[in-house]
Motif scaffolding. Structure first.
Motif, short mmCIF file in Angstrom:
data_model
loop_
_atom_site.label_atom_id
_atom_site.label_comp_id
_atom_site.label_asym_id
_atom_site.label_seq_id
_atom_site.Cartn_x
_atom_site.Cartn_y
_atom_site.Cartn_z
N UNK A 120 0.95 -1.27 -0.16
CA UNK A 120 0.30 0.44 -0.19
C UNK A 120 0.62 1.08 -0.23
N UNK A 121 1.62 1.44 0.71
CA UNK A 121 2.72 2.45 0.76
C UNK A 121 3.23 2.41 -0.60
N UNK A 122 4.02 1.25 -0.83
CA UNK A 122 4.28 1.49 -2.49
C UNK A 122 3.51 2.16 -3.38
N UNK A 123 2.14 2.02 -3.05
CA UNK A 123 0.67 2.11 -4.39
C UNK A 123 1.21 3.91 -4.00
N UNK A 124 0.79 4.26 -2.53
CA UNK A 124 1.16 5.48 -2.56
C UNK A 124 2.04 6.07 -3.18
N UNK A 125 3.20 5.81 -2.76
CA UNK A 125 4.68 6.43 -3.08
C UNK A 125 4.81 6.75 -4.95
N UNK A 126 3.77 5.92 -5.10
CA UNK A 126 4.40 5.42 -6.65
C UNK A 126 5.42 4.47 -7.07
N UNK A 127 6.21 3.64 -6.12
CA UNK A 127 6.99 3.18 -6.46
C UNK A 127 6.71 2.01 -6.69
N UNK A 128 7.99 1.42 -7.81
CA UNK A 128 7.52 -0.03 -8.78
C UNK A 128 7.27 -1.38 -7.54
N UNK A 129 6.76 -2.15 -8.22
CA UNK A 129 6.35 -3.70 -6.97
C UNK A 129 5.84 -4.66 -8.21
#
Length: 335
Positions: A120-129
């Motif tokens: 969820x944090x990666x989604x919010x920060x627009x970081x790749x998953x």
């Protein structure tokens, strides 16, 4: 239905005779933990492989303490003089599950909440998953081909970055068909053909793995809290990750506490024991409590007296609420 709270399961109350026990447990305010701080010399939320920013204030996750082994006099005393809650013992330890097995379930829920918090944090920060194999089902279709820690990059030449995409790719197939999985294993990429099996509970195609969504850039997030169960720390864990990676100051130096499950997209869900968690937060000195919107029916004026309670339905809403608090503006409430 509210998810099981983050739990601190206490030992049976000493000095009790099993013949005089009642089938109830006591729920009470448990300890709170600052996810921006340290425990036993380690950061509660430890981030490796990416630069972090200094943090201010506190972001405390909250728990419910549960005690079993209750005698009839103790139960009567709790009902007359205590603000604690008596709940049927099967709500904590289902009849067909041993206490040890339930602790394992609670621990698994807690671990799942950690993975969802990171995603969820990666989604919010627009970081790749990326999609990582968290577990391979013994004797399943992928048992001899995939390994824990493999990162699935593509299926049949179609890139994937979420467990949902992998599940959809499998669902489009039939048992006996092959999937070409491009995976990264120990920095080496390879393509592995897996023949799908049949799901144990139906006739659908079955790959036989448990997946987690993880940062795709090599960053690793470790949560160093032990002996806690349940999924309700997700929201606060996710906020801590964002606070450490984002130059913006989420808390503004305030003492913030809260609770709530979170999924990989950042949606916040309700939990159990909300009143006890708010009480524990007030006792710890928190100024703001972040509560899931789904718990609003349980939060009355008396419960929220002495602390500002913000009702949130997502990670983004929680961050917006704390931003409003910093500006001296009203936060969304349950009213």
């Amino acid at each position: 239905m509210a998810a099981l709270s983050a739990l601190i399961v206490m030992p049976n109350i000493p000095g009790t005779d099993v013949h005089f026990l009642v089938p109830y447990a006591i729920e009470a305010p448990g300890p709170t933990f600052n996810t921006l701080g340290s425990v036993e010399g380690k950061e509660v939320v430890e981030i490796e492989g990416a630069p972090t920013d200094p943090t201010n204030g506190k972001l405390n996750m909250t728990t419910v303490a549960v005690s079993s082994g209750i005698t009839l006099p103790q139960a009567i005393a709790e009902g007359l003089w205590s603000s604690n809650t008596m709940v049927p013992i099967e709500q904590i330890f289902p009849q067909d599950v041993s206490p040890e097995e339930q602790r394992e379930v609670n621990s698994a829920d807690f671990a799942a909440s950690e993975a969802s918090a990171t995603a969820a944090a990666m989604h919010y920060l627009d970081r790749p998953l990326a999609v990582e194999v968290a577990q391979v089902v013994p004797d399943g279709p992928a048992a001899d081909q995939l390994e824990q820690g493999d990162v699935i990059l593509a299926i049949d030449n179609q890139q994937v970055s979420s467990p949902k995409q992998v599940k959809e790719a499998v669902a489009d197939q039939k048992p006996g068909q092959k999937l070409a999985l491009k995976v990264k294993r120990k920095d080496q990429e390879q393509t592995i053909d897996v023949t799908l099996g049949s799901h144990p509970n139906n006739d659908a195609a079955f790959l036989g793995i448990v997946m987690a969504q993880v940062p795709a850039d090599g960053m690793k997030v470790t949560y160093n809290l032990k002996d806690i169960g349940g999924p309700s720390a997700g929201l606060i864990f996710s906020l801590a990750v964002v606070d450490k990676l984002d130059p913006a100051d989420i808390t503004g130096g305030a003492f913030v506490a809260g609770t709530g499950t979170i999924n990989e997209e950042g949606k916040v869900g309700p939990i159990g024991g909300i009143r006890h968690k708010i009480e524990a937060s007030k006792d710890a000195g928190a100024e703001v409590f972040l509560a899931p919107k789904g718990n609003c029916a349980e939060i009355d004026a008396k419960t929220s007296e002495g602390i500002e309670v913000a009702a949130v339905g997502s990670l983004e809403e929680a961050i917006d609420a704390l931003s409003a608090h910093q500006r001296g503006e009203a936060m969304p409430t349950c009213g």
